[in-house]
Design a protein around this motif. Structure first.
Motif, mmCIF file in Angstrom:
data_model
loop_
_atom_site.group_PDB
_atom_site.id
_atom_site.type_symbol
_atom_site.label_atom_id
_atom_site.label_comp_id
_atom_site.label_asym_id
_atom_site.label_seq_id
_atom_site.Cartn_x
_atom_site.Cartn_y
_atom_site.Cartn_z
ATOM 1 N N UNK A 8 55.818 58.084 -6.150
ATOM 2 C CA UNK A 8 56.992 57.619 -6.923
ATOM 3 C C UNK A 8 58.022 57.415 -6.354
ATOM 4 N N UNK A 9 58.462 58.244 -5.268
ATOM 5 C CA UNK A 9 59.705 58.107 -4.562
ATOM 6 C C UNK A 9 59.431 58.527 -3.032
ATOM 7 N N UNK A 10 60.525 58.804 -2.284
ATOM 8 C CA UNK A 10 60.391 59.420 -0.941
ATOM 9 C C UNK A 10 59.835 60.976 -0.894
ATOM 10 N N UNK A 11 60.075 61.454 -2.027
ATOM 11 C CA UNK A 11 59.551 62.889 -2.162
ATOM 12 C C UNK A 11 58.598 63.332 -3.169
ATOM 13 N N UNK A 12 58.139 62.290 -3.804
ATOM 14 C CA UNK A 12 57.147 62.780 -5.020
ATOM 15 C C UNK A 12 56.334 61.594 -5.232
ATOM 16 N N UNK A 13 54.808 62.254 -5.567
ATOM 17 C CA UNK A 13 53.726 61.224 -5.705
ATOM 18 C C UNK A 13 53.047 61.744 -6.676
ATOM 19 N N UNK A 14 51.987 60.890 -7.331
ATOM 20 C CA UNK A 14 51.169 61.329 -8.542
ATOM 21 C C UNK A 14 49.795 60.769 -8.102
ATOM 22 N N UNK A 15 48.872 61.794 -8.205
ATOM 23 C CA UNK A 15 47.277 61.357 -8.114
ATOM 24 C C UNK A 15 46.662 61.578 -9.318
ATOM 25 N N UNK A 16 46.204 60.417 -9.808
ATOM 26 C CA UNK A 16 45.203 60.492 -11.044
ATOM 27 C C UNK A 16 43.882 60.334 -10.807
ATOM 28 N N UNK A 17 43.034 60.896 -11.572
ATOM 29 C CA UNK A 17 41.578 60.609 -11.270
ATOM 30 C C UNK A 17 40.668 61.246 -12.328
ATOM 31 N N UNK A 18 39.566 60.257 -12.618
ATOM 32 C CA UNK A 18 38.447 60.551 -13.679
ATOM 33 C C UNK A 18 37.455 61.078 -12.890
ATOM 34 N N UNK A 19 37.007 62.599 -13.008
ATOM 35 C CA UNK A 19 35.867 63.199 -12.444
ATOM 36 C C UNK A 19 34.792 63.133 -13.115
ATOM 37 N N UNK A 20 33.728 62.307 -13.000
ATOM 38 C CA UNK A 20 32.486 62.115 -13.923
ATOM 39 C C UNK A 20 31.518 63.773 -13.623
ATOM 40 N N UNK A 21 30.874 64.002 -14.636
ATOM 41 C CA UNK A 21 30.155 65.176 -14.994
ATOM 42 C C UNK A 21 29.254 65.392 -13.800
ATOM 43 N N UNK A 22 28.633 63.944 -13.321
ATOM 44 C CA UNK A 22 27.456 63.861 -12.443
ATOM 45 C C UNK A 22 28.288 64.508 -11.254
ATOM 46 N N UNK A 23 29.624 64.336 -10.813
ATOM 47 C CA UNK A 23 30.123 64.918 -9.575
ATOM 48 C C UNK A 23 30.428 66.486 -9.637
ATOM 49 N N UNK A 97 47.872 67.689 -15.395
ATOM 50 C CA UNK A 97 47.068 67.083 -16.426
ATOM 51 C C UNK A 97 45.495 67.441 -16.161
ATOM 52 N N UNK A 98 44.769 68.310 -17.095
ATOM 53 C CA UNK A 98 43.208 68.538 -16.670
ATOM 54 C C UNK A 98 42.550 68.478 -18.047
ATOM 55 N N UNK A 99 42.229 67.343 -18.584
ATOM 56 C CA UNK A 99 41.727 67.220 -19.958
ATOM 57 C C UNK A 99 40.093 67.042 -19.768
ATOM 58 N N UNK A 100 39.350 68.000 -20.082
ATOM 59 C CA UNK A 100 37.951 68.180 -19.859
ATOM 60 C C UNK A 100 37.204 67.683 -21.120
ATOM 61 N N UNK A 101 36.217 67.028 -20.961
ATOM 62 C CA UNK A 101 35.305 66.357 -22.124
ATOM 63 C C UNK A 101 33.822 66.828 -21.480
ATOM 64 N N UNK A 102 32.852 66.263 -22.407
ATOM 65 C CA UNK A 102 31.637 66.619 -21.919
ATOM 66 C C UNK A 102 30.872 65.861 -21.078
ATOM 67 N N UNK A 103 31.492 64.527 -20.456
ATOM 68 C CA UNK A 103 30.940 63.737 -19.737
ATOM 69 C C UNK A 103 32.028 63.531 -18.454
ATOM 70 N N UNK A 104 33.334 64.109 -18.548
ATOM 71 C CA UNK A 104 34.178 63.874 -17.537
ATOM 72 C C UNK A 104 35.520 64.691 -17.725
ATOM 73 N N UNK A 105 36.346 64.700 -16.622
ATOM 74 C CA UNK A 105 37.627 65.471 -16.401
ATOM 75 C C UNK A 105 38.609 64.309 -16.022
ATOM 76 N N UNK A 106 39.563 64.478 -16.749
ATOM 77 C CA UNK A 106 40.852 63.498 -16.461
ATOM 78 C C UNK A 106 41.956 64.532 -15.945
ATOM 79 N N UNK A 107 42.188 64.060 -14.909
ATOM 80 C CA UNK A 107 43.388 65.009 -14.158
ATOM 81 C C UNK A 107 44.417 64.194 -13.397
ATOM 82 N N UNK A 108 45.503 64.708 -13.539
ATOM 83 C CA UNK A 108 46.499 64.220 -12.390
ATOM 84 C C UNK A 108 47.249 65.351 -11.650
ATOM 85 N N UNK A 109 47.720 64.970 -10.670
ATOM 86 C CA UNK A 109 48.238 65.955 -9.683
ATOM 87 C C UNK A 109 49.401 65.422 -9.009
#
Length: 433
Positions: A8-23, A97-109
């Motif tokens: 985002x800038x020199x001091x902040x960053x955002x990591x977004x991911x989709x974690x599948x149920x298989x993982x 963000x930690x949105x959990x559904x049956x087949x995946x988890x949407x996260x933001x760190x």
């Protein structure tokens, strides 16, 4: 696993991911197999527990561990993509963000990094100033004051009315509701009028009284009188003046200098004047630094230096300011904030600018300390706390342990660093008078 990393800038960053149920399932299987080697389950020998039994026994805990393992993988890969080293991070990553559904988890760190501060020619921002002047009259007045402090008391020959600065030699006894109270009686007590040693109003009522006179003094004990039963009570003191003493005259000469400079075998009045002048200069300089120059210099650095601030640090500062403000609010106001999220956010925003300036100042001091090679060791912090505790008549070791337990040592150390680094910068800009 899909990962999107954004600086985002020199001091902040955002990591977004989709974690599948298989993982998650793969992580769970791996953790369960490892646990099966050491788990103690009734009916099975250690190391021989079936994985299916482990999963049944530790189900929810295994799922949580599997998700945590996936989150760590997201964080590590994200930091690798952003080329951010672990030692650049400050604080803990914030899972926004930690949105959990049956087949995946949407996260933001969200992660925060220590800001990079380009100080540039910071010394040019420190302006020259004149060293405080100390006159001969200032020095003479201080030496006279020091001499008077050492002067012995003597009885006055003439029986005159007492005035501020006299020492009254008195017998007294105190009464509350007509009854004498414990600790309220003394004989031939020497009381310096104007010292504030006694209850407010007591010393004032002795002004104008002569030797051998008896008077009644009416006062009221302060509400915060040491938690005593006397707190807030009206009291009457019967007082008899036995004598009046004043400070004897003391010669301002080489003999006085030798008494005041015991470690200097060549002490004389001129040397005493030099040392007293230096002492007064340092006092004036310290007052000038603390009241004006240091706050002004830090404000200049905050205005002139630009860099990105870690969001979570600013939010923490806002939280502290909010908690402090809440201590002055009524229960109704606090209840309203709890029930109205929008109003709470509005209040938080009014605190943001000051919080940003405070956080910015802290990082600037840290950068300046590194540039000026200023360090404060824990031993110095301990010595400072010990000295202040002894000045206040407290147990130094106990005071230090209380500060340590409360987690105040880092803040005290930072304050000492700020004082030292700003003093060092200002010392280089003093113009001799």
């Amino acid at each position: 696993m899909e990962i999107k990393s954004t600086k985002i800038n020199g001091s902040n960053a955002l990591i977004e991911a989709t974690i599948l149920k298989e993982a998650i399932d793969a992580n769970l299987e791996k953790i369960a197999k490892e646990l099966a080697k050491t788990a103690n389950v009734q009916g099975f020998r250690k190391g021989k527990v079936p994985v299916s039994v482990v999963k049944k026994q530790y189900g929810d805990k295994l799922i949580q561990d599997a998700e945590s393992e996936a989150l760590r993988e997201v964080l590590n890969k994200g930091l690798e993509e952003l080329k951010i080293a672990n030692d650049e991070l400050i604080g803990e990553p914030n899972i926004s963000k930690f949105d959990k559904s049956e087949d995946k988890i949407e996260v933001a760190v969200k992660v925060a990094m220590r800001p990079t501060i380009e100080l540039g020619d910071y010394a040019s921002l420190v302006k020259e100033f004149d060293k405080p002047e100390v006159s001969d009259a200032d020095v003479e007045a201080r030496i006279t004051e020091l001499a008077q402090a050492q002067a012995p008391l003597k009885d006055i020959a003439r029986n005159r009315k007492m005035k501020d600065g006299d020492t009254a030699v008195i017998d007294f006894e105190g009464f509350v509701d007509g009854k004498a109270f414990e600790g309220g009686k003394a004989e031939n007590f020497e009381l310096l009028l104007g010292s504030g040693q006694f209850i407010p109003g007591f010393e004032d009522q002795l002004i104008g009284v002569k030797r051998d006179e008896e008077v009644e003094i009416n006062v009221k004990f302060p509400e915060n009188y040491g938690g005593s039963e006397l707190a807030g009570k009206d009291a009457m003191f019967k007082v008899k003046v036995n004598g009046i003493k004043v400070k004897d005259e003391v010669a301002i000469d080489d003999e006085l200098a030798k008494k005041m400079l015991p470690g200097d075998k060549d002490a004389n009045l001129e040397e005493l004047k030099k040392q007293v002048k230096t002492q007064i200069e340092n006092e004036k300089l310290g007052k000038l630094y603390n009241d004006n120059l240091k706050p002004e210099l830090l404000e200049i650095f905050v205005e002139k230096l630009s860099f990105d601030l870690p969001e979570f640090v600013v939010d923490q500062e806002i939280d502290m300011a909010l908690n402090k403000k809440a201590q002055t609010m009524s229960e109704e106001e606090i209840k309203e904030l709890r029930e109205n999220q929008d109003k709470l956010e509005e209040l938080r925003e009014t605190l943001r600018e000051d919080a940003q300036r405070s956080v910015k100042a802290t990082f600037i001091i840290d950068a300046l300390a590194n540039a000026e090679n200023v360090k404060i060791q824990e031993q110095e912090v301990m010595q400072t706390i010990y000295y202040e505790a002894m000045q206040m008549g407290q147990d130094p070791q106990k005071a230090y342990e209380e500060y340590k337990t409360a987690g105040y040592l880092p803040a005290i150390q930072m304050s000492m660093i700020e004082d030292k680094v700003l003093s060092q910068l200002l010392n280089s800009k003093i113009k001799e008078a």
